[in-house]
Design an enzyme around this catalytic site. Structure first.
Site, short mmCIF file in Angstrom:
data_model
loop_
_atom_site.label_atom_id
_atom_site.label_comp_id
_atom_site.label_asym_id
_atom_site.label_seq_id
_atom_site.Cartn_x
_atom_site.Cartn_y
_atom_site.Cartn_z
N GLY A 8 0.80 -1.22 0.00
CA GLY A 8 0.00 0.00 0.00
C GLY A 8 0.83 1.27 0.00
O GLY A 8 0.49 2.25 0.66
N ALA A 9 1.93 1.26 -0.77
CA ALA A 9 2.88 2.37 -0.73
C ALA A 9 2.57 3.49 -1.72
O ALA A 9 3.36 4.41 -1.86
CB ALA A 9 4.29 1.84 -1.00
N GLY A 12 -1.83 7.69 0.71
CA GLY A 12 -2.05 7.83 2.13
C GLY A 12 -0.80 7.68 2.97
O GLY A 12 0.30 8.10 2.60
N SER A 133 -5.48 -0.25 13.97
CA SER A 133 -6.29 0.95 14.22
C SER A 133 -6.98 0.81 15.58
O SER A 133 -7.22 -0.31 16.06
CB SER A 133 -7.34 1.11 13.13
OG SER A 133 -8.31 2.08 13.49
N TYR A 158 -14.45 -3.61 9.34
CA TYR A 158 -13.18 -2.93 9.58
C TYR A 158 -12.65 -3.24 10.98
O TYR A 158 -11.46 -3.52 11.17
CB TYR A 158 -13.34 -1.42 9.39
CG TYR A 158 -12.04 -0.68 9.39
CD1 TYR A 158 -11.09 -0.88 8.39
CD2 TYR A 158 -11.74 0.23 10.40
CE1 TYR A 158 -9.88 -0.20 8.40
CE2 TYR A 158 -10.54 0.93 10.42
CZ TYR A 158 -9.62 0.71 9.41
OH TYR A 158 -8.41 1.38 9.42
#
Length: 279
Positions: A8-9, A12, A133, A158
């Site tokens: 996920g680079a 964000g 998270s 999530y």
């Protein structure tokens, strides 16, 4: 200089983490779904030869397996693996293998990546960082409905996936790896783009109180760059400091149950019982 792989680079906090680690002189391996996007981003970086790109779609287990095999044939060691990629989905969606998409992208793809690289990561003494998270506190794993085929909500999907991140981190620490989980903060990024209109409005109203993506990346950067006391192995971090995670995340029976469940999915979905091992 460290050799660091990150999922996920391209957006964000993943992108900000990658930029900061690159600026510190590290060599990066982007494990990303969109190769062209990654190539476009690093063209702006001087000395882009310190960045390699491997295609890795976390919603496709075969793609994850192929990425791991490519990494194994290309590299002899890896200092840090940052399992950063994630997402949130207002409506229930499924991965290529029919897994609920929160579970597939946030947990299952990263679990398979580690399993495929298991001996390599052991030999390299690779530090494994899992971006979780505070939403993990809403997670309650029901193994009879872990794919949320009924009573779906984005909060459940999530929250469960982020709880899985911490359970996975603690399982890795018990198996002899150096591994940490973290909460990056509430980030002003494109994270809420998949939410429906009412939730998007709430997200926009909250933006003035959110961290920037670079601020959100600070704990990932800190954990990647610093060697911490062994007593902190398996810990959950917030604002670069260890903090208490939920009681469920510390449940050792739940940690093992998730590990076994995840192994069973690999065996079932990839038709490779021979590759499912009791580590």
């Amino acid at each position: 200089m460290k050799k660091i792989a990150i999922t996920g680079a391209t957006s964000g906090i993943g992108l900000e983490t990658a930029k900061a680690l690159y600026e510190k002189g590290n060599e990066l391996i982007f494990l990303v779904r969109n190769i062209k996007k990654a190539e476009g981003l690093i063209k702006e970086w001087s000395g882009e030869d310190r960045v390699e790109i491997i295609e890795c779609d976390l919603a496709n287990l075969q793609s994850v397996r192929n990425a791991a095999r490519q990494l194994l044939t290309t590299y002899t060691e890896l200092d840090v693996l940052i399992n950063n990629a994630g997402g949130t989905f207002e409506e229930r969606k499924e991965s290529k293998e029919g897994l609920e998409l929160h579970f597939a992208i946030n947990h299952m793809g990263h679990f398979l990546l580690v399993i495929e690289l298991y001996s390599f990561l052991q030999k390299s003494n690779t530090k494994i960082i899992n971006v979780s998270s505070e939403a993990h506190r809403a997670g309650k794993l029901d193994f009879n409905n872990l794919q949320l085929t009924h009573n779906y909500s984005v909060t459940k999907g999530y929250g469960n996936a982020k709880l899985c991140n911490i359970l996975f981190t603690k399982s890795l620490a018990k198996r002899g790896f150096t591994s940490y989980a973290l909460h990056p903060g509430i980030i002003d990024s494109g994270f809420g783009d998949n939410l429906s209109t009412p939730f998007k409005l709430l997200w926009k109203l909250g933006k003035p109180f959110m961290k920037s993506a670079r601020e959100g990346a600070s704990t990932s950067i800190y954990l990647a760059q610093n060697e911490l006391p062994k007593a902190l192995n398996g810990s959950y971090f917030k604002n670069k400091k260890p903090t208490h995670s939920s009681s469920d995340s510390k449940n050792e029976a739940l940690q093992e149950k998730l590990w076994k469940y995840s192994e069973e999915i690999i065996a079932e979905k990839l038709n490779s019982n021979s590759n499912s091992k009791d580590f």
